[in-house]
Design a protein around this motif. Sequence first.
Motif, PDB file in Angstrom:
ATOM      1  N   ARG A 128      13.013  14.195 -18.823  1.00  0.00           N
ATOM      2  CA  ARG A 128      13.370  14.957 -20.020  1.00  0.00           C
ATOM      3  C   ARG A 128      12.692  16.318 -20.020  1.00  0.00           C
ATOM      4  O   ARG A 128      13.243  17.315 -20.494  1.00  0.00           O
ATOM      5  CB  ARG A 128      12.998  14.172 -21.281  1.00  0.00           C
ATOM      6  N   ARG A 129      11.478  16.377 -19.466  1.00  0.00           N
ATOM      7  CA  ARG A 129      10.774  17.665 -19.366  1.00  0.00           C
ATOM      8  C   ARG A 129      11.489  18.597 -18.392  1.00  0.00           C
ATOM      9  O   ARG A 129      11.557  19.814 -18.621  1.00  0.00           O
ATOM     10  CB  ARG A 129       9.342  17.408 -18.893  1.00  0.00           C
ATOM     11  N   VAL A 130      12.010  18.046 -17.327  1.00  0.00           N
ATOM     12  CA  VAL A 130      12.778  18.860 -16.373  1.00  0.00           C
ATOM     13  C   VAL A 130      13.988  19.476 -17.049  1.00  0.00           C
ATOM     14  O   VAL A 130      14.318  20.657 -16.841  1.00  0.00           O
ATOM     15  CB  VAL A 130      13.212  18.006 -15.164  1.00  0.00           C
ATOM     16  N   GLU A 131      14.662  18.691 -17.876  1.00  0.00           N
ATOM     17  CA  GLU A 131      15.888  19.152 -18.506  1.00  0.00           C
ATOM     18  C   GLU A 131      15.621  20.077 -19.689  1.00  0.00           C
ATOM     19  O   GLU A 131      16.404  20.997 -19.946  1.00  0.00           O
ATOM     20  CB  GLU A 131      16.703  17.935 -18.954  1.00  0.00           C
ATOM     21  N   SER A 146       9.200  26.496 -17.324  1.00  0.00           N
ATOM     22  CA  SER A 146       7.757  26.264 -17.425  1.00  0.00           C
ATOM     23  C   SER A 146       7.309  25.153 -16.492  1.00  0.00           C
ATOM     24  O   SER A 146       6.203  25.202 -15.941  1.00  0.00           O
ATOM     25  CB  SER A 146       7.387  25.925 -18.865  1.00  0.00           C
ATOM     26  N   SER A 147       8.162  24.151 -16.281  1.00  0.00           N
ATOM     27  CA  SER A 147       7.805  23.066 -15.368  1.00  0.00           C
ATOM     28  C   SER A 147       7.649  23.580 -13.944  1.00  0.00           C
ATOM     29  O   SER A 147       6.721  23.207 -13.217  1.00  0.00           O
ATOM     30  CB  SER A 147       8.871  21.964 -15.412  1.00  0.00           C
ATOM     31  N   SER A 207       3.215  18.287 -16.996  1.00  0.00           N
ATOM     32  CA  SER A 207       3.407  18.707 -18.386  1.00  0.00           C
ATOM     33  C   SER A 207       3.638  17.515 -19.301  1.00  0.00           C
ATOM     34  O   SER A 207       3.111  17.455 -20.409  1.00  0.00           O
ATOM     35  CB  SER A 207       4.579  19.681 -18.478  1.00  0.00           C
ATOM     36  N   ALA A 208       4.436  16.566 -18.830  1.00  0.00           N
ATOM     37  CA  ALA A 208       4.703  15.373 -19.637  1.00  0.00           C
ATOM     38  C   ALA A 208       3.433  14.548 -19.835  1.00  0.00           C
ATOM     39  O   ALA A 208       3.204  13.998 -20.915  1.00  0.00           O
ATOM     40  CB  ALA A 208       5.784  14.529 -18.969  1.00  0.00           C
TER      41      ALA A 208
END
Length: 330
Positions: A187-190, A195-196, A299-300
């Motif tokens: 979900r962080r990738v999407e 920023s990732s 990040s997650a």
Amino acid sequence: MTLARTVLLAPALLLAYLVLSASPANAAALEKEIFGNVVVEEGEVEDEVSTAWGDVVVRGRVTGDVHSGFGDVVTEGPVGGDVEAGFGDVRVDGPVEGDVKAGFGNLFLERGARVEGEIGLGYGAVREQHPEASVGGGVRTAGVDDADTPPGASPGTVAKGVATLGFAAAALLLAVVAPRPLRASARRVESAPGSSLLVGIASVPVVIVGSVVLAFTGVGLLILPLAWPAYLVVLLFGALVVAYSLGRRVVLATGRYHAGDTLAAIVGALLVAAISLIPILGGLLLAGLVLLGTGAALSAAVARRPTFGPPRRPTYASYEDYLQAHREEK
């Protein structure tokens, strides 16, 4: 050797090399050779030449080994040891007493090439070999023995097939045993790909510089053997995260989401393997995807850490959003 292991082997070896070279006697030389190109001019003699980020050009003589972690290597003068490039091409136009190894780059053997050892290739190939060039040993591809190669198939083809199957198996296993962190990172990738990616890129110099700094402390020398495998695991997890994210998009687009995470993981792993086969740009795209997934995972992980006070409950715009979020967490 799995695809993910092959992708991550060169950074691990690079970190190990930097730390092992960071003795007090070599501290000044190491500072000059971590970043930037290194050139040995005609008439110069060096014991060993290496750089982590940059190209190496040898026009003089090197009695020992020649290394480049992320850069090309060109040898025109004699080399008494091995010649190796992790991520870069190798061009030989002089005598080499040891082996010549190219991890993710290609090999060019010019007219003056005289290699007494063997040729070791990762995912590259011998793109050019002059008729007058000579190789004393054989040509080996990482992880594949010539005797195990089926008739009609090259060692490189078999290696890539084995790597693809291994990477798909790793993605499937992760989707089964750790679905929640996998989904959170995806979900962080999407939601924040930019920023990732920045976090993933920044992690590489941070780990390298941190390893060099720790090498000069007594406690750091005890931590480093644990830090290298840990970063390798993070990079591997990042590769699997971005594979799952790509696979989930494909599965959703085809209307087969009910097939579950396992199908998304397998499809994504095959997509990543296919991307790695793209000529010239495949390696760069693969490295970018790995760093993207790594940054998303980091990040997650930070976002999930508890802060001061009670944890905040998520809010939803509608009951349908609430049900959808809980279905994804299962």
